[in-house]
Write a protein that holds these residues in place. Structure first.
Motif, PDB file in Angstrom:
ATOM      1  N   GLU A 290      37.794  35.157  43.940  1.00 38.59           N
ATOM      2  CA  GLU A 290      38.122  36.578  43.819  1.00 38.59           C
ATOM      3  C   GLU A 290      39.024  37.040  44.956  1.00 38.59           C
ATOM      4  O   GLU A 290      39.935  37.853  44.747  1.00 38.59           O
ATOM      5  N   ASN A 291      38.780  36.527  46.161  1.00 35.89           N
ATOM      6  CA  ASN A 291      39.639  36.881  47.295  1.00 35.89           C
ATOM      7  C   ASN A 291      41.061  36.351  47.102  1.00 35.89           C
ATOM      8  O   ASN A 291      42.038  36.996  47.492  1.00 35.89           O
ATOM      9  N   LEU A 292      41.171  35.161  46.500  1.00 35.07           N
ATOM     10  CA  LEU A 292      42.488  34.582  46.238  1.00 35.07           C
ATOM     11  C   LEU A 292      43.249  35.408  45.208  1.00 35.07           C
ATOM     12  O   LEU A 292      44.453  35.650  45.351  1.00 35.07           O
ATOM     13  N   ILE A 293      42.549  35.846  44.165  1.00 33.73           N
ATOM     14  CA  ILE A 293      43.171  36.694  43.137  1.00 33.73           C
ATOM     15  C   ILE A 293      43.693  37.982  43.770  1.00 33.73           C
ATOM     16  O   ILE A 293      44.816  38.429  43.486  1.00 33.73           O
ATOM     17  N   LYS A 294      42.888  38.555  44.660  1.00 26.72           N
ATOM     18  CA  LYS A 294      43.298  39.796  45.346  1.00 26.72           C
ATOM     19  C   LYS A 294      44.505  39.548  46.250  1.00 26.72           C
ATOM     20  O   LYS A 294      45.442  40.368  46.294  1.00 26.72           O
ATOM     21  N   ALA A 295      44.498  38.419  46.960  1.00 27.03           N
ATOM     22  CA  ALA A 295      45.612  38.106  47.855  1.00 27.03           C
ATOM     23  C   ALA A 295      46.914  37.945  47.070  1.00 27.03           C
ATOM     24  O   ALA A 295      47.979  38.412  47.515  1.00 27.03           O
ATOM     25  N   VAL A 296      46.840  37.300  45.912  1.00 22.53           N
ATOM     26  CA  VAL A 296      48.028  37.131  45.073  1.00 22.53           C
ATOM     27  C   VAL A 296      48.555  38.492  44.610  1.00 22.53           C
ATOM     28  O   VAL A 296      49.766  38.750  44.639  1.00 22.53           O
ATOM     29  N   ALA A 297      47.646  39.370  44.202  1.00 21.97           N
ATOM     30  CA  ALA A 297      48.053  40.708  43.746  1.00 21.97           C
ATOM     31  C   ALA A 297      48.632  41.533  44.896  1.00 21.97           C
ATOM     32  O   ALA A 297      49.676  42.190  44.748  1.00 21.97           O
ATOM     33  N   ASP A 298      47.959  41.503  46.064  1.00 21.53           N
ATOM     34  CA  ASP A 298      48.405  42.292  47.209  1.00 21.53           C
ATOM     35  C   ASP A 298      49.801  41.873  47.684  1.00 21.53           C
ATOM     36  O   ASP A 298      50.590  42.706  48.140  1.00 21.53           O
ATOM     37  N   ARG A 299      50.090  40.582  47.571  1.00 17.82           N
ATOM     38  CA  ARG A 299      51.397  40.091  48.034  1.00 17.82           C
ATOM     39  C   ARG A 299      52.447  40.109  46.928  1.00 17.82           C
ATOM     40  O   ARG A 299      53.549  39.589  47.109  1.00 17.82           O
ATOM     41  N   LYS A 300      52.071  40.661  45.777  1.00 18.11           N
ATOM     42  CA  LYS A 300      52.991  40.771  44.635  1.00 18.11           C
ATOM     43  C   LYS A 300      53.537  39.400  44.220  1.00 18.11           C
ATOM     44  O   LYS A 300      54.757  39.213  44.030  1.00 18.11           O
TER      45      LYS A 300
END
Length: 413
Positions: free
Chosen positions: A274-284
């Motif tokens: 879940e943290n990886l999914i968020k990191a991908v989204a946050d960094r566009k």
């Protein structure tokens, strides 16, 4: 009558689950010469679901010539206190079931980690006066100290160090999964004649059945994920945990943001997902990095056909220089270049057979991960069709490994 072998690993699973089936496959082939009972946990670590009723203490299931003995334990998520209780409860129930079984094994193979499972296996062997073989898949508590930063003076580490010494002292033989673990055991004072090297490998029966069926899936799956014909796709398939440090891939993808044709596909599950999914989204980076959930083992080769290259991602620490994960052999059979984020034993396999290279964000020059990804995408490493099959058949066939292990066990028992 055939001699009896018990193989005990809390994380043993059957082929429909998305993880290594090393012990299932060894049990299947050893069953040709022995009566085999394989022990695993009713709460499946890899998908966090029960196989049977949650309060099952012990249940037998007939498999391919052997018996799978499922032992109960509590459920958990993540790496908190409930997981520790799960390991301890499994070990306690294993001890009770192992001592109450009517049939007496001639050899017990106890696999670590968890160290508690191996220790219970030793107690069963001692109380039932039979041979005990310790298998080391990962050096505990070394990995807890290096990966999780647990201090050596912590009580739990001291207890584990005592358990480790006791296991080494009382094991009749020790199986090491990698040359690095083999060398570390010798450094710890284990006599060389006591240690047997048995690496991970591939059950070619299973792969040969599937390979042609899966090859036709490549274009269909790439289309479903909206990859273009000229996209170069790097695939990682495996656990999404702290030890894997998949942020390395996300960091590299961000540095390659302008290279639109370079894509990254991460398949699997773990506490960091879940943290990886968020990191991908946050960094566009959602158009560059795709995360898919775990895929059943009998379907994973469909997804691996999408790859133009593979990544083995592990935290770059000394402990993992000894690693030789099972996913490496799955990758090899697809005849695509492989990148490893750790050097050592994996790098040695890649360079020996000229099928890949090492790259890390902490390096500079040719071994900088970004430069390695570019080099592979520019086809500077080329794998010949059938090359992987030849490598596996010669050096990493599970059936051949099981025959060699059977000869070794006959000498022991």
């Amino acid at each position: 009558m055939k001699k009896s072998i018990w193989i005990i690993n809390q994380y043993s699973i059957t082929p429909e689950y998305p993880a290594s089936t090393r012990h299932y496959e060894l049990a299947k082939y050893l069953a040709r010469e022995f009566r085999v009972r394989l022990f695993g946990c009713n709460f499946i670590h890899h998908n966090k679901k029960y196989r049977f009723y949650p309060f099952t203490i012990s249940k037998e299931e007939k498999m391919e010539g052997f018996i799978f003995q499922w032992i109960g334990a509590n459920s958990y998520k993540g790496n908190g206190a409930l997981r520790s209780i799960n390991m301890l409860l499994f070990s306690f129930l294993l001890l009770l079931v192992g001592l109450c079984k009517r049939d007496r094994p001639d050899v017990i193979i106890g696999s670590s980690p968890p160290l508690f499972t191996a220790f219970s296996s030793l107690l069963i062997a001692k109380l039932r006066r039979t041979h005990f073989v310790l298998e080391i898949r990962d050096l505990w508590p070394d990995s807890l100290v290096q990966i999780n930063g647990v201090p050596e003076n912590k009580r739990i580490v001291k207890v584990m160090r005592w358990m480790e010494r006791t296991l080494y002292q009382h094991a009749d033989r020790i199986i090491a999964l990698t040359n690095g673990i083999y060398s570390r055991l010798l450094e710890k004072g284990i006599p060389e004649e006591k240690v047997y090297f048995l690496p991970n490998g591939i059950d070619m029966d299973t792969f040969n059945i599937n390979v042609k069926l899966h090859a036709s899936k490549r274009e269909q799956l790439r289309e479903e994920l909206h990859y273009q014909a000229d996209d170069f796709v790097f695939v990682y398939a495996g656990s999404h945990g702290p030890a894997n440090d998949l942020y390395q891939i996300i960091d590299a993808a961000e540095q390659l943001k302008e290279k639109n044709h370079l894509k990254f596909l991460l398949i699997g599950y773990g506490p960091e997902r879940e943290n990886l999914i968020k990191a991908v989204a946050d960094r566009k980076l959602t158009d560059k990095v795709t995360l898919l959930p775990s895929v059943p083992k009998d379907q994973i080769n469909d997804y691996l056909t999408m790859a133009d290259a593979f990544i083995i991602c592990l935290k770059n620490i000394p402990l993992f220089k000894d690693a030789l994960p099972n996913k490496l052999f799955d990758y090899i059979l697809h005849d695509k270049p492989i990148i490893s984020t750790v050097n050592g034993e994996i790098e040695n396999v890649l360079t020996t057979y000229k099928i890949g290279m090492y790259g890390s964000l902490s390096e500079r020059g040719n071994h900088h991960l970004v430069n390695v990804l570019k080099a592979v995408a520019n086809h500077q490493i080329h794998c010949e069709p059938g090359q992987g099959l030849e490598i596996i058949q010669m050096h990493f066939s599970r059936e051949k490994q099981a025959r060699q292990l059977a000869e070794w066990l006959h000498q022991l028992s």
